[in-house]
Design an enzyme around this catalytic site. Structure first.
Site, PDB file in Angstrom:
ATOM      1  N   TYR A 183    -111.713   7.100   1.297  1.00 27.33           N
ATOM      2  CA  TYR A 183    -110.404   7.098   2.280  1.00 27.33           C
ATOM      3  C   TYR A 183    -110.933   8.316   3.422  1.00 27.33           C
ATOM      4  CZ  TYR A 183    -108.420   4.693  -1.275  1.00 27.33           C
ATOM      5  OH  TYR A 183    -108.006   3.709  -2.245  1.00 27.33           O
ATOM      6  N   TRP A 185    -112.497   9.368   7.404  1.00 23.99           N
ATOM      7  CA  TRP A 185    -111.938   8.891   8.755  1.00 23.99           C
ATOM      8  C   TRP A 185    -112.440   7.685   9.138  1.00 23.99           C
ATOM      9  CZ3 TRP A 185    -113.896  13.966   7.845  1.00 23.99           C
ATOM     10  CH2 TRP A 185    -112.949  14.927   7.906  1.00 23.99           C
ATOM     11  N   ALA A 438    -121.146   7.035  26.249  1.00 19.12           N
ATOM     12  CA  ALA A 438    -121.476   7.767  24.864  1.00 19.12           C
ATOM     13  C   ALA A 438    -121.243   9.233  24.906  1.00 19.12           C
ATOM     14  CB  ALA A 438    -122.848   7.575  24.634  1.00 19.12           C
ATOM     15  N   GLU A 470    -113.505   4.138  26.403  1.00 19.07           N
ATOM     16  CA  GLU A 470    -113.615   5.489  26.099  1.00 19.07           C
ATOM     17  C   GLU A 470    -114.342   6.500  26.859  1.00 19.07           C
ATOM     18  OE1 GLU A 470    -112.725   6.073  21.454  1.00 19.07           O
ATOM     19  OE2 GLU A 470    -114.460   4.968  21.586  1.00 19.07           O
ATOM     20  N   GLU A 492    -110.192   7.279  24.049  1.00 20.20           N
ATOM     21  CA  GLU A 492    -110.255   8.826  24.034  1.00 20.20           C
ATOM     22  C   GLU A 492    -110.902   9.083  25.327  1.00 20.20           C
ATOM     23  OE1 GLU A 492    -113.077   9.609  20.985  1.00 20.20           O
ATOM     24  OE2 GLU A 492    -111.512   9.699  19.389  1.00 20.20           O
ATOM     25  N   TYR A 495    -114.962  13.766  26.021  1.00 19.76           N
ATOM     26  CA  TYR A 495    -114.889  14.979  25.378  1.00 19.76           C
ATOM     27  C   TYR A 495    -115.389  16.308  26.129  1.00 19.76           C
ATOM     28  CZ  TYR A 495    -114.409  12.556  20.868  1.00 19.76           C
ATOM     29  OH  TYR A 495    -114.185  11.378  19.913  1.00 19.76           O
TER      30      TYR A 495
END
Length: 595
Positions: A183, A185, A438, A470, A492, A495
């Site tokens: 279980y 991510w 990426a 993303e 997202e 980052y």
């Protein structure tokens, strides 16, 4: 049911660099030697249709010896080859296959060759797990299962995937587990035109979209579970549980697929368009649609030039791209209505000299499916264009579809593109795409794999079902067309923004993940989520995840933003609406209805 403690993305997550898996691509291919030597006055010899599918399409029938050994051999090569060059399609002729466990690694597609999934039954499993990445499934990209019936060995099949891993036209005679062993991510995913007789258990999956399917039941949800046209779907209840449920899908047309007619003739089936769709397209006689013989396709192999692909299209042939990497020195031009461009085994297009990889004219009924477009080292202004700028023809009766067409900028090597996907043609259906700048791999950095915009929609009446975009430097999605609709959006923010100034949008803190143009008077979205993880500068503040004109015709349902571990913060969800994300707690801030 209470969720596992591991239901949030890890700090390392998808950002881990897998440098050992990176590979150097072959050189640019322009005109073949024969073509370049041909005098300009002489017309090129007509290209043949049909032919064999090449060495990386493995076709099995129930009498084929050593099937499991061959499956294991491909998996061993592809299990962790995230940025490798291998590409495979595993095709099973109709019949029953006993005791198989087809484990799928990167760039591997498995499919049955019947007209119905029930024509090809595997008494066993088609498995995706995350042992290669220590139980973390957030990088299980670029693989697919289609058109098979499964009778899982222990009653439940495991399909622990992330983005770009469609589960289409499948019949699971049992349950389906979407999480990895332990279980850990997980960050997926997409199901369409499938029947799962038992329970679907997402467990740690953060988000998921299921379209035009039938399920026995659905177990739980983490942040964003969206259903449209799904028999057995849980009732609308966002945000607790986080279910967004539409009774039907407004318009859908399933992905083209290869099948065998008789014992050996390959054909491509083209499913018919449905409106207000619900449930699967198969199971009650012959599915609705038409088919084309393989002789109507130019069967392309890696190494062929863009000029040859365009010659085939100009001859009136469709394109079937067999598994491999295709380097382009000019765009592939699709100018004819109803043209099919179908990739097998994650056929990959790379524009090496800053060109657009693929352009579609403003014509009816083009079908693009099963492709990965990988940005080249020279900046491309665009990578995929559907319709020219200003396209205005009505395609409502016969829209163009873009299905399982994925875009990547960086990761496998240096790549740049100002805008990845531009949709100019009206009524286009974008059904499952992952457009990704990426965040790990090679050739990755704020300016190294610069890509300002992910998807730009200029055409009116465009529908997106399953939109994953993303990490772009500016707007991930910019929607300028009228009457656009999106069912499920996952995002997202980039980052790697170095500081607040790098993302500043005039007086606004950051570029929204999903921006509806100021002149748009009608737009609607259901089940949209944006996450931030500003790991270079965790003090960055993003004003909102979603920005749109504040007028009655622009409506959003079930919208959320999440700060992953407090690395960056959102001040609002959409415009000035919605609470800020709270500190280091990875808890969504939600808006049920806007305005």
């Amino acid at each position: 049911m209470s969720l596992p403690a591991s239901s949030r993305r890890p700090a390392v997550g998808r950002r881990t660099v897998l440098g050992a898996a990176a590979a150097t691509a072959p050189a640019v291919l322009g005109l073949s030697a024969r073509a370049s030597a041909t005098p300009s006055a002489r017309k090129p010899r007509a290209l043949p249709g049909g032919g064999d599918l090449g060495p990386n399409v493995l076709v099995f029938d129930p009498s084929t010896p050593g099937i499991q050994a061959k499956l294991d051999e491909v998996f061993k090569q592809q299990e962790s080859a995230q940025f490798g060059t291998g590409r495979y399609a595993l095709l099973f002729k109709p019949g029953a296959y006993n005791g198989l466990n087809a484990q799928l690694g990167f760039y591997t597609s498995i499919a049955g060759l019947g007209l119905s999934p029930d024509d090809t039954t595997i008494n066993g499993d088609v498995t995706v797990d995350a042992g290669w990445f220590n139980g973390n499934a957030t990088q299980n990209f670029w693989r697919s299962a289609e058109n098979l019936a499964l009778v899982p060995a222990n009653g439940t099949n495991r399909w622990a995937v992330a983005q770009a891993a469609p589960f289409r036209r499948m019949h699971v005679r049992g349950g389906l587990n979407l999480s990895p062993t332990g279980y850990g991510w997980a960050s997926g995913g997409y199901i369409a035109d499938s029947r799962i007789d038992g329970q679907v258990g997402p467990y740690s999956q953060q988000q998921w979209y299921t379209r035009d399917s039938a399920i026995g039941s659905w177990l739980n949800g983490v942040w964003n579970m969206v259903f449209s046209g799904v028999e057995g779907a849980p009732a609308q209840s966002f945000p607790n549980p986080p279910y967004t449920t539409l009774d039907t899908t407004p318009v859908s047309r399933e992905k083209p697929f290869l099948y065998v007619s008789g014992t050996s003739e390959f054909r491509v089936f083209l499913p018919a368009k449905r409106t207000n769709a619900r449930g699967v397209t198969w199971g009650n006689g012959t599915p609705r649609g038409t088919s084309l013989p393989l002789s109507r396709f130019y069967v392309a192999k890696p190494g062929v030039s863009a000029a040859t692909l365009n010659q085939a299209l100009a001859q009136g042939l469709h394109l079937l791209l067999t598994p491999g990497i295709y380097h382009l020195d000019r765009p592939i031009l699709v100018d004819r209505a109803n043209t099919v461009v179908l990739g097998l085994g994650y056929a990959t297009l790379v524009p090496d000299n800053g060109v657009t990889a693929l352009r579609v004219a403003d014509v009816d009924g083009v079908r693009l499916a099963g492709l990965l477009i990988d940005a080249g080292p020279v900046d491309s202004p665009t990578l995929l264009e559907v319709g020219p700028r200003g396209a205005s023809r009505d395609h409502s009766a016969n829209p163009t579809t873009v299905q399982d067409v994925f875009v990547r900028i960086g990761g496998a090597g240096a790549g740049k593109a100002t805008t990845s996907m531009v949709i100019n043609s009206r009524h286009t259906i974008v059904d499952h795409t992952w457009v990704w700048r990426a965040d790990h791999g090679t050739g990755v950095g704020w300016d190294t794999n610069r890509a300002d915009y992910g998807v730009v929609v200029n055409g009116d009446d465009v529908l997106c079902t399953g939109l994953f975009v993303e990490h772009f430097n500016k707007y991930d999605v910019q929607w300028n067309g009228q009457r656009g609709r999106t069912i499920f959006f996952q995002n997202e923010k980039a980052y790697d923004a170095p500081n607040q100034a790098a993302i500043q949008n005039g007086p606004v803190k950051g570029y929204a993940a999903y921006k509806v143009g100021d002149d748009v008077t009608a737009h609607e979205g259901w089940g949209l989520g944006s996450y931030c993880y500003y790991n270079v500068d965790p003090t960055i503040v993003q004003h909102n995840g979603f920005a749109a004109p504040n007028r009655p015709g622009v409506r959003f349902h079930d919208v959320l933003v999440v700060s992953l571990g407090g690395n960056g913060q959102y001040e609002h969800v959409i415009n000035e609406t919605g609470a800020p994300t709270s500190g280091t707690s990875t808890v969504p801030s939600t808006v049920v209805s806007y305005p």
